[in-house]
Design an enzyme around this catalytic site. Sequence first.
Site, PDB file in Angstrom:
ATOM      1  N   ILE A  25       4.902   3.773  -3.645  1.00  0.00           N
ATOM      2  CA  ILE A  25       5.839   3.763  -4.834  1.00  0.00           C
ATOM      3  C   ILE A  25       6.277   2.350  -5.127  1.00  0.00           C
ATOM      4  CG2 ILE A  25       8.263   4.781  -5.519  1.00  0.00           C
ATOM      5  CD1 ILE A  25       7.499   7.002  -3.847  1.00  0.00           C
ATOM      6  N   SER A 145      16.513   9.990  -1.561  1.00  0.00           N
ATOM      7  CA  SER A 145      15.444  11.123  -1.338  1.00  0.00           C
ATOM      8  C   SER A 145      16.347  12.481  -1.501  1.00  0.00           C
ATOM      9  CB  SER A 145      15.196  11.032   0.022  1.00  0.00           C
ATOM     10  OG  SER A 145      14.354  12.170   0.417  1.00  0.00           O
ATOM     11  N   TYR A 170      16.172  10.886   9.327  1.00  0.00           N
ATOM     12  CA  TYR A 170      15.701   9.932   7.747  1.00  0.00           C
ATOM     13  C   TYR A 170      16.764  10.286   6.758  1.00  0.00           C
ATOM     14  CZ  TYR A 170      12.741   9.414   3.629  1.00  0.00           C
ATOM     15  OH  TYR A 170      12.242   9.343   2.256  1.00  0.00           O
TER      16      TYR A 170
HETATM   17  N1  LIG Z   1       6.895   9.604  -1.229  1.00  0.00           N
HETATM   18  C1  LIG Z   1       7.870  10.437  -1.211  1.00  0.00           C
HETATM   19  O1  LIG Z   1       7.616  11.812  -1.676  1.00  0.00           O
HETATM   20  C2  LIG Z   1       9.292  10.124  -1.217  1.00  0.00           C
HETATM   21  C3  LIG Z   1      10.202  10.982  -1.218  1.00  0.00           C
HETATM   22  C4  LIG Z   1      11.556  10.698  -1.186  1.00  0.00           C
HETATM   23  C5  LIG Z   1      11.848   9.198  -0.925  1.00  0.00           C
HETATM   24  N2  LIG Z   1      10.842   8.536  -0.855  1.00  0.00           N
HETATM   25  C6  LIG Z   1      11.270   7.117  -0.527  1.00  0.00           C
HETATM   26  O2  LIG Z   1      10.397   6.213  -1.401  1.00  0.00           O
HETATM   27  C7  LIG Z   1      10.403   4.673  -0.723  1.00  0.00           C
HETATM   28  C8  LIG Z   1       8.938   4.603  -0.836  1.00  0.00           C
HETATM   29  O3  LIG Z   1       8.293   5.525   0.090  1.00  0.00           O
HETATM   30  P1  LIG Z   1       6.588   5.653  -0.335  1.00  0.00           P
HETATM   31  O4  LIG Z   1       6.081   6.942  -0.029  1.00  0.00           O
HETATM   32  O5  LIG Z   1       5.757   4.760  -1.122  1.00  0.00           O
HETATM   33  O6  LIG Z   1       6.306   5.075   1.381  1.00  0.00           O
HETATM   34  P2  LIG Z   1       4.917   4.136   1.760  1.00  0.00           P
HETATM   35  O7  LIG Z   1       3.933   4.366   1.099  1.00  0.00           O
HETATM   36  O8  LIG Z   1       4.922   4.350   3.240  1.00  0.00           O
HETATM   37  O9  LIG Z   1       5.276   2.577   1.728  1.00  0.00           O
HETATM   38  C9  LIG Z   1       6.611   2.282   2.408  1.00  0.00           C
HETATM   39  C10 LIG Z   1       6.987   0.612   1.906  1.00  0.00           C
HETATM   40  O10 LIG Z   1       7.808   0.260   2.861  1.00  0.00           O
HETATM   41  C11 LIG Z   1       7.541  -1.020   3.396  1.00  0.00           C
HETATM   42  N3  LIG Z   1       8.355  -1.033   4.861  1.00  0.00           N
HETATM   43  C12 LIG Z   1       8.320  -0.408   5.598  1.00  0.00           C
HETATM   44  N4  LIG Z   1       9.150  -0.959   6.520  1.00  0.00           N
HETATM   45  C13 LIG Z   1       9.629  -2.156   6.054  1.00  0.00           C
HETATM   46  C14 LIG Z   1       9.999  -3.499   6.579  1.00  0.00           C
HETATM   47  N5  LIG Z   1      10.822  -3.547   7.679  1.00  0.00           N
HETATM   48  N6  LIG Z   1      10.355  -4.440   5.784  1.00  0.00           N
HETATM   49  C15 LIG Z   1       9.562  -4.482   4.512  1.00  0.00           C
HETATM   50  N7  LIG Z   1       8.926  -3.612   4.080  1.00  0.00           N
HETATM   51  C16 LIG Z   1       8.938  -2.464   4.840  1.00  0.00           C
HETATM   52  C17 LIG Z   1       6.197  -0.721   3.792  1.00  0.00           C
HETATM   53  O11 LIG Z   1       5.539  -2.063   4.138  1.00  0.00           O
HETATM   54  P3  LIG Z   1       4.298  -1.990   5.285  1.00  0.00           P
HETATM   55  O12 LIG Z   1       3.207  -1.762   4.541  1.00  0.00           O
HETATM   56  O13 LIG Z   1       4.639  -3.400   5.845  1.00  0.00           O
HETATM   57  O14 LIG Z   1       4.750  -0.741   6.214  1.00  0.00           O
HETATM   58  C18 LIG Z   1       5.542  -0.105   2.359  1.00  0.00           C
HETATM   59  O15 LIG Z   1       5.415  -1.029   1.507  1.00  0.00           O
HETATM   60  C19 LIG Z   1      10.961   4.999   0.551  1.00  0.00           C
HETATM   61  O16 LIG Z   1      12.182   4.494   0.667  1.00  0.00           O
HETATM   62  C20 LIG Z   1      10.954   6.426   0.945  1.00  0.00           C
HETATM   63  O17 LIG Z   1      11.846   6.796   1.781  1.00  0.00           O
HETATM   64  C21 LIG Z   1       9.923   8.883  -0.826  1.00  0.00           C
END
Ligand SMILES: NC(=O)c1ccc[n+]([C@@H]2O[C@H](COP(=O)([O-])OP(=O)(O)OC[C@H]3O[C@@H](n4cnc5c(N)ncnc54)[C@H](OP(=O)(O)O)[C@@H]3O)[C@@H](O)[C@H]2O)c1
Length: 301
Positions: A25, A145, A170
């Site tokens: 995202i 979330s 989480y």
């Molecule tokens: N996908 C969903 O349905 C959903 C639903 C509700 C909320 N969210 C929220 O939306 C956000 C993005 O989710 P996503 O699905 O896109 O997750 P994702 O594909 O796993 O991407 C997570 C991102 O966060 C980065 N990250 C993790 N730990 C980090 C750190 N210590 N320092 C800097 N960057 C870090 C990751 O970088 P690396 O590549 O280095 O690991 C990656 O760029 C999150 O906050 C998640 O909680 C997602």
Amino acid sequence: MDAAPPPARDLLGRSMLVTGANAGIGYWCAEQLAARGARVLLGCRSAERAATAVTAIRAQVPDADLRVLPLDLGSLDSVAEASADVGERIDAVICNAGVKAADRSARTSDGFDLMVGTNFLGHFALVAQLEPALAPDARVIAVGSIAHRFATLDPATLDAPWTGSSLRQYGRSKAALMSFAFELSRRWSGSSRMAVCAHPGYAVDPLTPPRPGLAEVSGFVRALSGPSRALVQGKDGGALPIVHAATAAEVVSGDYWGPGGLLEFRGAPARVAASDDVRSTAIGTALWAAAESITGVRFPA
Ligand SMILES: NC(=O)c1ccc[n+]([C@@H]2O[C@H](COP(=O)([O-])OP(=O)(O)OC[C@H]3O[C@@H](n4cnc5c(N)ncnc54)[C@H](OP(=O)(O)O)[C@@H]3O)[C@@H](O)[C@H]2O)c1
């Protein structure tokens, strides 16, 4: 069928920091903002993954104005360095980076619980230390979330070892980030700055348009996932309420935006309801004090 018209270049002159912009995202927030002319700072912990994201964005937006800001939200030293290195005015900070961990012993490099430390405390320290660089009308967006609704927020045990499911922990980390944003909104009342929450609904890689080097998904898995589009969406769709919260004129401080469709899993951005806990002033002030005490980072008065 006609191709979609190019997006308006309505964000020219605006600088926006997206944490975790190298994947998922966060990547899509960065691409969508760049397409509208914003200068985008990609806050990423891996230079290699950040470079892949920059190449992918430039393939879509050849004149994208991008800067990689090395940032590991699991390290207070890295957060302090990134904040000190910014050196330019920031119009929006999208606190997107997030981790889900199943392992109760997983810790940040400062020894905090991995999810609370990364998802909440890292962003708390980042925004506090970036404050001098924030524009007078800056927006801070906390990516929350739906899971925040299943969480109990107790500031006194914020960093204590957790029991119960990892989903609940989480949810706790996301609820803490949201509570922080609502408290920031109260503290910024009377200024032109805004703190806003937004969530992406239920956003998955197999429904996301392909980008080279990012979450490669086979054609077979994409085909299998097709029918789920009725209920959930791609990460490009998940970025929409977040980008809306960061840019739309109708947004006001203290708002919470998410997908407006069934169960808030997908759909166009709409105002959605947050739990009483994350909107509570008592919890927000106690959590703020706990975050300052745990991180040793204080917000400028
Ligand atoms: N996908 C969903 O349905 C959903 C639903 C509700 C909320 N969210 C929220 O939306 C956000 C993005 O989710 P996503 O699905 O896109 O997750 P994702 O594909 O796993 O991407 C997570 C991102 O966060 C980065 N990250 C993790 N730990 C980090 C750190 N210590 N320092 C800097 N960057 C870090 C990751 O970088 P690396 O590549 O280095 O690991 C990656 O760029 C999150 O906050 C998640 O909680 C997602």
